[in-house]
Motif scaffolding. Structure first.
Motif, short mmCIF file in Angstrom:
data_model
loop_
_atom_site.label_atom_id
_atom_site.label_comp_id
_atom_site.label_asym_id
_atom_site.label_seq_id
_atom_site.Cartn_x
_atom_site.Cartn_y
_atom_site.Cartn_z
N LEU A 33 0.87 -1.23 0.23
CA LEU A 33 -0.05 -0.02 -0.11
C LEU A 33 1.08 1.19 -0.29
O LEU A 33 1.02 2.47 -0.53
N ALA A 38 -3.34 2.62 -2.80
CA ALA A 38 -4.63 1.66 -3.06
C ALA A 38 -5.06 1.61 -4.01
O ALA A 38 -5.08 3.02 -5.10
N PRO A 39 -6.20 0.99 -4.96
CA PRO A 39 -6.20 -0.95 -3.90
C PRO A 39 -4.99 -1.31 -3.86
O PRO A 39 -4.22 -1.77 -4.90
N GLU A 57 -8.19 -2.83 5.56
CA GLU A 57 -9.40 -2.02 4.64
C GLU A 57 -9.55 -0.24 4.75
O GLU A 57 -9.50 0.20 3.41
N GLN A 59 -6.82 1.33 4.66
CA GLN A 59 -5.86 1.99 4.27
C GLN A 59 -5.81 1.41 2.81
O GLN A 59 -5.10 2.03 2.09
N GLY A 60 -7.07 0.47 2.71
CA GLY A 60 -7.34 0.39 1.39
C GLY A 60 -6.71 -1.27 0.79
O GLY A 60 -6.89 -1.24 -0.35
N ALA A 61 -6.71 -1.17 0.97
CA ALA A 61 -6.86 -3.05 0.81
C ALA A 61 -8.17 -3.34 0.66
O ALA A 61 -9.62 -3.14 1.10
N ARG A 75 -3.32 -3.83 -10.10
CA ARG A 75 -2.62 -3.38 -9.03
C ARG A 75 -2.33 -4.37 -8.60
O ARG A 75 -2.62 -6.25 -8.74
#
Length: 318
Positions: A33, A38-39, A57, A59-61, A75
């Protein structure tokens, strides 16, 4: 005048909480990340803990169950700490995905040993729990039919491997040490020629946490295990605590789930945490008990862990 709170002695089992494999897997997602933004897609829960998953999540997961849910957008994709069948990286490679394997190195060692035993012409008996991601991943290292799952002692008494096959066995890394010893004893009795694995498959973290919970359970009326219900090693800790002398053993995912009245009438309560539960959740449980009791805390340490696993190399940011 405020009534004085009853006293409660809390035993904190050590080691508890994160193991090196869990810590490495989380660092892989966080580093991906940081480098790529993200993602970042993660196949399956990176570890079995909702607190950890939800933090990533934010944080962008993006967590998915299968690669088919991931678009071909270039990605990064991370495989969970539990390991995956060979078909998964093969599919990722076919789709030219940039993937990072967060499989615990100790699980990977089980995979490689299974391949070596298969190459020697041995049929493997895998001691583990059907449907668990680690078991699915381990069985997926070999051709179908090359490995037979043995879930418990009863299954060990009736398992029927291919006639005349040379046998060996391996295990899921997060099993009960005592239960596994019973299963292995049955297999040795039934199949005297079964080959011993080169190394113990149950990992150091599982062994240490079970030894620690035994130490606190022997002195506790109640043991609280901080962990998720789908976490194999957490469930095993609760079972071990019950067998090791605690009158009761319960599992909660975090402090808010705990009714501190469970500890009413107890002089001593033990607390431990599964290998995928962060220490902040243990502190939540202690603070929750402190709302109702005057707490004293004692660390009960049976082993000191200093294992660290390196993360795999990552591409530079384009």
């Amino acid at each position: 005048m405020t009534a004085e709170k009853p006293r409660l002695h809390v035993l904190l089992a050590g080691p508890r909480g994160f193991c090196a494999g869990v810590d490495r897997a989380i660092r892989i997602v966080e580093e991906a990340l940081k480098r790529h933004g993200a993602p970042v897609y993660v196949r399956h829960e990176i570890v079995h803990n909702r607190f950890v998953v939800e933090a990533l999540e934010r944080q962008g997961a993006v967590f998915v169950e299968e690669l088919s849910e991931i678009p071909d957008d270039g990605r990064p994709v991370v495989f969970s700490a539990h390991g995956v069948p060979k078909t998964v990286p093969a599919e990722a490679a076919r789709r030219q995905m940039y993937f990072l394997d967060a499989t615990c190195p100790l699980v990977s060692k089980v995979h490689r040993a299974a391949e070596q035993d298969h190459a020697r012409g041995r049929h493997l008996l895998l001691i583990g729990h059907a449907g668990h991601p680690e078991v699915v991943g381990t069985m997926g290292q070999l051709p179908e039919g090359a490995m037979t799952l043995v879930e418990d002692a009863e299954a060990a008494r009736r398992v029927a491997p291919p006639p005349g096959a040379a046998l060996t066995y391996t295990t899921q890394t997060t099993l009960s040490v005592d239960d596994t010893a019973e299963i292995v004893a049955i297999l040795r009795e039934r199949f005297p020629g079964i080959a011993e694995p080169a190394k113990e498959s149950i990992c150091y973290a599982t062994t240490n946490r079970q030894a620690a919970v035994k130490a606190v359970a022997a002195r506790s009326e109640l043991v609280i295990v901080v962990g998720a219900p789908n976490s194999s090693n957490s469930v095993r800790l609760r079972e071990v605590a019950e067998r090791a002398g605690a009158q009761r053993a319960i599992m909660v995912q975090r402090g808010a789930e705990l009714d501190p009245a469970f500890a009413d009438g107890c002089a001593t309560v033990g607390i431990t945490a599964g290998a995928s539960a962060p220490e902040v959740l243990v502190r939540e449980v202690v603070d929750r008990l402190r709302e109702r009791f005057e707490i004293t805390v004692e660390e009960v340490t049976v082993a000191v862990e200093d294992v660290v696993f390196r993360t795999p190399p990552m591409r530079a940011v384009a």
